[in-house]
Motif scaffolding. Structure first.
Motif, PDB file in Angstrom:
ATOM      1  N   SER A  77      20.681  46.823  15.752  1.00  0.00           N
ATOM      2  CA  SER A  77      22.096  47.182  15.750  1.00  0.00           C
ATOM      3  C   SER A  77      22.954  45.982  16.133  1.00  0.00           C
ATOM      4  N   GLY A  78      24.047  45.816  15.428  1.00  0.00           N
ATOM      5  CA  GLY A  78      24.962  44.721  15.690  1.00  0.00           C
ATOM      6  C   GLY A  78      24.726  43.503  14.832  1.00  0.00           C
ATOM      7  N   ASP A  79      23.586  43.447  14.137  1.00  0.00           N
ATOM      8  CA  ASP A  79      23.305  42.292  13.286  1.00  0.00           C
ATOM      9  C   ASP A  79      24.164  42.326  12.026  1.00  0.00           C
ATOM     10  N   VAL A 100      27.726  44.769   8.201  1.00  0.00           N
ATOM     11  CA  VAL A 100      27.417  44.923   9.623  1.00  0.00           C
ATOM     12  C   VAL A 100      26.564  46.165   9.816  1.00  0.00           C
ATOM     13  N   TRP A 101      25.434  45.999  10.460  1.00  0.00           N
ATOM     14  CA  TRP A 101      24.617  47.153  10.829  1.00  0.00           C
ATOM     15  C   TRP A 101      25.071  47.590  12.216  1.00  0.00           C
ATOM     16  N   ARG A 102      25.975  48.540  12.261  1.00  0.00           N
ATOM     17  CA  ARG A 102      26.637  48.904  13.508  1.00  0.00           C
ATOM     18  C   ARG A 102      25.709  49.640  14.475  1.00  0.00           C
ATOM     19  N   SER A 103      24.944  50.578  13.958  1.00  0.00           N
ATOM     20  CA  SER A 103      24.109  51.385  14.844  1.00  0.00           C
ATOM     21  C   SER A 103      22.865  51.845  14.108  1.00  0.00           C
TER      22      SER A 103
END
Length: 205
Positions: A77-79, A100-103
């Motif tokens: 997450s966050g990457d 964006v991979w948020r979660s």
């Protein structure tokens, strides 16, 4: 039967098969050789008007290019993925896009895009952004993908609406940009809406 968020995502780390190809475009990792093309639009005030950065000088763009070049794989997450957008027929770099991979837990993602205005009007930004939605929903099996924009950026809002994303929120004077308070608008799409859109497209063919 329910599916856990862990089993719903592909094995990690995840690196897309590059280039990500659309009808006219290749989305590929940024390299140092892209500096001149990226600086050509990062230095323009009209490009940066509704963004959180810029205009950038050469040193700023070199730092930006170096950061983008390192963002090619998702681990948690966050990457972020930051990819150059190249017109396949000409080999010209016309912009870059962000995923964006948020979660991981909640299967949430986000998209963003910056393009040289000289290449506006051809649908390139829409085409590249749709490829990010496909990656998020079909490869990463996300549940929801959103995009945020300055409330004054009507061109970006039209792009998101062309993608089929819906306007979810309007945050009044949520950000302080360029010496003034500005609104933030949020658009989003759910996985089932993406599937419905693809089904409708196939039925029209």
């Amino acid at each position: 039967m329910t599916t856990s968020s862990a089993s719903a995502t592909p094995p990690l780390p995840y690196t897309p098969g590059y280039p990500i190809r659309t009808e006219r475009l290749d989305l590929r990792p940024v390299t140092d050789d892209d500096f001149a093309a990226i600086h050509a639009y990062q230095r323009l005030p009209e490009v940066c008007r509704y963004l959180y950065w810029g205009p950038l000088d050469e040193a700023g763009s070199r730092a930006s290019v170096a950061a983008k070049a390192a963002r090619t794989t998702l681990r948690d997450s966050g990457d972020v993925l930051q990819l150059a957008v190249v017109v396949r027929e000409t080999g010209i770099l016309i912009g870059d896009v962000t995923f964006v991979w948020r979660s991981r837990e909640h299967r949430q993602g986000g998209i963003g895009y910056v393009f040289h205005p000289a290449h506006a009007g051809h649908g390139y930004a829409t085409e590249a952004s749709r490829a990010l939605l496909k990656l998020g929903f079909e490869e990463l099996r996300l549940h929801r993908i959103q995009a945020e924009l300055d409330g004054r950026n009507t061109a970006s809002a039209r792009l998101l609406e062309r993608l089929g994303m819906r306007r979810e929120g309007h945050l009044r004077e949520n950000e302080f940009l360029d010496g003034e308070w500005s609104d933030e608008v949020i658009y989003a799409m759910l996985a089932r809406e993406w599937r419905d859109q693809q089904k409708e497209g196939r039925q029209r063919e």
